[in-house]
Design an enzyme around this catalytic site. Structure first.
Site, PDB file in Angstrom:
ATOM      1  CB  VAL A  58     -57.480  31.522 -12.349  1.00  0.00           C
ATOM      2  CG1 VAL A  58     -56.323  30.546 -12.336  1.00  0.00           C
ATOM      3  CG2 VAL A  58     -57.189  32.718 -13.231  1.00  0.00           C
ATOM      4  CE1 TYR A  59     -59.438  36.148 -15.052  1.00  0.00           C
ATOM      5  CE2 TYR A  59     -60.814  36.009 -17.002  1.00  0.00           C
ATOM      6  CZ  TYR A  59     -59.701  36.501 -16.362  1.00  0.00           C
ATOM      7  OH  TYR A  59     -58.860  37.363 -17.027  1.00  0.00           O
ATOM      8  CB  SER A  60     -65.494  32.266 -10.657  1.00  0.00           C
ATOM      9  OG  SER A  60     -65.769  33.652 -10.525  1.00  0.00           O
TER      10      SER A  60
END
Length: 325
Positions: A58-60
């Site tokens: 989910v990071y960026s």
């Protein structure tokens, strides 16, 4: 830098883990660095002995995993690097596009490996507890990921100790893969993990790899009592504002005082404290400036006295449980 075992597993990791959330092209977070600006920092991390890198799908929206694969791949042979990523967050539309169901886990690992450009990850972690997915379903799916050779080990992240105990018990009961690590919220401003989670991890042989070891910059002076925001991240980090309160500035001030006496930045003191705590294997450190990384490398070599540790801990006030969502 020392390379130590992650809990009671056979996996060795560097004493500091580089958090890769801060890197990725075209991120909508203003403090995230693109790959070109991140490369010198990651290169210096490798030169300093860091071999452990943590990201999440989910990071960026996947850009961090892409950056992790490209940047680490330039600097380390695959067998030398320990790559960790996570699953749970919303990655595709609909209820099956998130969570810890069998459907999502088996889809998510393939998507993560494609973005990373790798055949396997070393540590596949659940990104929080999922109350809607049966524990047995989650643990069996994670076991199948390991059996398929797509992950070498599995880990967990912020949850209650009883939840981790139930998941470990299910795995043991069925002969499935058990968690070797707990990525939890732990720093000088938030020490509630010392009550149950960390003692359980020590007893169960689970390595602790804390997130936000500098309290999202609070412990480095990114905010003031008067409300001043001194960094881009502090200006835009609503989640950080939800984690800590004005009372926590008593601890921030104490860290600053000990740092001044030592003649080192506050970040080094805060990280060194964490590295002295029982059960902690490797704090996950984010770095968007070269100085951030140098502080992390220096902290791994900094020894604190028992008196200094007691002084740092004295102003702490209990918190409600935060960081599980």
């Amino acid at each position: 830098m020392d390379q130590i075992r992650l809990g009671s597993s056979g996996l060795h990791v560097s004493r500091v883990c580089l958090g890769m959330m801060s890197y990725g092209n075209d991120s909508d977070r203003p403090w995230v660095l693109d790959e070109a600006r991140a490369e010198p920092i990651v290169r210096r991390a490798v030169e300093g002995g860091i071999t452990f890198f943590d990201t999440a799908d989910v990071y960026s929206q996947g850009a961090s995993e892409v950056a992790t694969g490209r940047l680490v791949g330039k600097l380390l042979a695959r067998d030398e690097a320990v790559i960790a990523t996570k699953v749970n967050g919303q990655m595709t539309p609909g209820p099956n596009g998130r969570g810890l169901s069998r459907k999502h886990i088996l889809s998510a690992i393939d998507a993560s490996l494609q973005r990373l450009g790798m055949d396997y990850v070393d540590l596949y972690q659940i990104h929080r507890f999922d109350r809607q997915a049966p524990i047995e379903e989650t643990m069996q799916a994670l076991h199948e990921v390991v059996r398929a050779g797509k992950a070498r080990y599995i880990g967990a992240s912020s949850m209650f100790a009883w939840q981790l105990a139930r998941m470990q018990s299910a795995a043991e009961r069925h002969g499935w893969t058990r968690f070797v690590s707990m990525q939890d919220h732990y720093n000088l401003l938030y020490r509630e993990e010392e009550r149950e989670m960390i003692p359980f991890c020590i007893d169960d042989g689970v390595g602790v790899i804390p997130w936000s070891p500098l309290a999202r910059g609070w412990l480095t002076g990114s905010r003031s009592r008067e409300g001043e925001r001194r960094t881009i991240r502090a200006e835009t980090d609503g989640f950080g504002d939800s984690l800590y309160t004005a009372e926590d500035f008593d601890v921030v001030d104490r860290v600053g005082a000990v740092a001044a006496e030592r003649g080192v930045p506050a970040a080094q003191i805060a990280l060194a404290w964490l590295l002295h705590k029982p059960g902690v294997t490797a704090p996950i450190v984010g770095a968007t400036k070269a100085a951030h990384l140098e502080d992390a490398l220096a902290a791994a070599e900094l020894s604190l006295s028992e008196a200094e540790i007691a002084r740092l801990e004295e102003p702490y006030r209990p918190h409600r449980v935060i960081g599980h969502s």
